[in-house]
Design a protein around this motif. Structure first.
Motif, PDB file in Angstrom:
ATOM      1  N   LYS A 145      85.739  93.726  97.654  1.00  0.00           N
ATOM      2  CA  LYS A 145      85.992  95.121  98.004  1.00  0.00           C
ATOM      3  C   LYS A 145      84.695  95.922  97.820  1.00  0.00           C
ATOM      4  O   LYS A 145      83.932  95.634  96.898  1.00  0.00           O
ATOM      5  CB  LYS A 145      87.083  95.685  97.091  1.00  0.00           C
ATOM      6  CG  LYS A 145      88.382  94.875  97.101  1.00  0.00           C
ATOM      7  CD  LYS A 145      89.312  95.318  95.975  1.00  0.00           C
ATOM      8  CE  LYS A 145      90.488  94.358  95.836  1.00  0.00           C
ATOM      9  NZ  LYS A 145      91.379  94.726  94.712  1.00  0.00           N
ATOM     10  N   PRO A 146      84.406  96.862  98.731  1.00  0.00           N
ATOM     11  CA  PRO A 146      85.291  97.509  99.710  1.00  0.00           C
ATOM     12  C   PRO A 146      85.442  96.782 101.047  1.00  0.00           C
ATOM     13  O   PRO A 146      86.043  97.330 101.964  1.00  0.00           O
ATOM     14  CB  PRO A 146      84.625  98.869  99.912  1.00  0.00           C
ATOM     15  CG  PRO A 146      83.170  98.590  99.709  1.00  0.00           C
ATOM     16  CD  PRO A 146      83.117  97.573  98.608  1.00  0.00           C
ATOM     17  N   PRO A 173      86.964 101.550  95.919  1.00  0.00           N
ATOM     18  CA  PRO A 173      86.627 100.373  96.732  1.00  0.00           C
ATOM     19  C   PRO A 173      87.868  99.661  97.269  1.00  0.00           C
ATOM     20  O   PRO A 173      87.859  99.166  98.409  1.00  0.00           O
ATOM     21  CB  PRO A 173      85.845  99.487  95.758  1.00  0.00           C
ATOM     22  CG  PRO A 173      85.227 100.456  94.806  1.00  0.00           C
ATOM     23  CD  PRO A 173      86.270 101.509  94.607  1.00  0.00           C
ATOM     24  N   LEU A 176      89.350 101.733 100.182  1.00  0.00           N
ATOM     25  CA  LEU A 176      88.545 101.536 101.385  1.00  0.00           C
ATOM     26  C   LEU A 176      88.780 100.161 101.997  1.00  0.00           C
ATOM     27  O   LEU A 176      88.845 100.010 103.224  1.00  0.00           O
ATOM     28  CB  LEU A 176      87.059 101.719 101.045  1.00  0.00           C
ATOM     29  CG  LEU A 176      86.654 103.099 100.501  1.00  0.00           C
ATOM     30  CD1 LEU A 176      85.157 103.128 100.220  1.00  0.00           C
ATOM     31  CD2 LEU A 176      87.050 104.211 101.458  1.00  0.00           C
ATOM     32  N   ALA A 177      88.934  99.152 101.150  1.00  0.00           N
ATOM     33  CA  ALA A 177      89.198  97.792 101.639  1.00  0.00           C
ATOM     34  C   ALA A 177      90.547  97.716 102.339  1.00  0.00           C
ATOM     35  O   ALA A 177      90.686  97.089 103.396  1.00  0.00           O
ATOM     36  CB  ALA A 177      89.146  96.801 100.476  1.00  0.00           C
TER      37      ALA A 177
END
Length: 230
Positions: A145-146, A173, A176-177
């Motif tokens: 991640k991200p 993160p 966003l992932a």
């Protein structure tokens, strides 16, 4: 996953979501860096919450401008983390959600930046290893991640399309992932003061963090019987 339709699978982050590991992880990282003559503080670590095991150590070393053996750093961290396992605790709201999703027959996978052995050990300590038997570590995919890799692999393993997955995360993160993977995301921030504006990319944000998480309300939202934004 559309409104009024339950998730095809729930993908769980581990650290800060299912297991309260942050204190133990920080102490393990502090000891690892100290063995190389480097001092880190909780304030410094805050910027790296949510990154995976190897990536977080590399990112911190880079930010500190120090040249250390990352493999040795990782081994020292995991040894110190293992010593801290008895001190780990779970979170009642997410534990209740895990068991509610299990009762509803929803597949669940832990998708974490931690190594597989750390995932298994943490789940065992908090008593969720009987329900959460499927795990994917960022060490098993190309990027942590991200990047969306760990969530996409988790979805692949249970045979559920990304759009039908719900991710539960505590850090930017991970949010966003999840969104990069095309998945819905429930964010329960581990750092709520100040709240990073990037949490707004999640589909639902529990702004007060774990202390404000109501499992019944969150379950109703996740299963599609309620529409809300926290």
């Amino acid at each position: 996953m559309t409104a009024g339709r339950p998730p095809g699978a729930v993908l769980w982050d581990l650290d800060g979501v299912l297991v309260d590991t942050e204190t133990v992880l920080f102490e393990a990282e502090r000891e690892a860096f100290a063995s190389h003559g480097v001092t880190i503080t909780p304030e410094f670590k805050r910027a790296f919450v949510g990154l995976g095991g190897d990536e977080v150590m590399a990112a911190m070393a880079d930010a500190l401008g120090v040249d250390v053996d990352l493999a040795d750093l990782g081994r020292r961290k995991m040894a110190a983390y293992a010593a801290g396992l008895p001190f780990l605790r779970g979170f009642a709201p997410t534990a209740a959600l895990v068991r509610a999703f299990a009762a509803a027959g929803v597949p669940q996978v832990v998708a974490s930046g931690s190594p597989r052995e750390a995932i298994a050990a943490g789940l065992h300590v908090v008593g969720l290893d009987d329900v959460l038997t499927a795990h994917v570590s960022a060490a098993e995919v190309a990027a942590g991640k991200p990047a969306p890799d760990v969530f996409l692999e988790a979805a692949r393993r249970v045979g559920v399309e990304p759009v039908d997955c719900l991710v539960v995360e505590d850090a930017v993160p991970g949010v966003l992932a999840a969104k990069a993977a095309g998945m819905r995301c429930l964010a329960i921030p581990s750092v709520v003061d100040p709240l990073d504006e990037r949490f707004e990319r999640a589909d639902l944000v529990v702004r007060g963090g774990m202390a404000a998480a109501d499992p019944e309300v969150l379950l109703a939202w996740a299963l599609g019987s309620a529409t809300m934004r926290g």
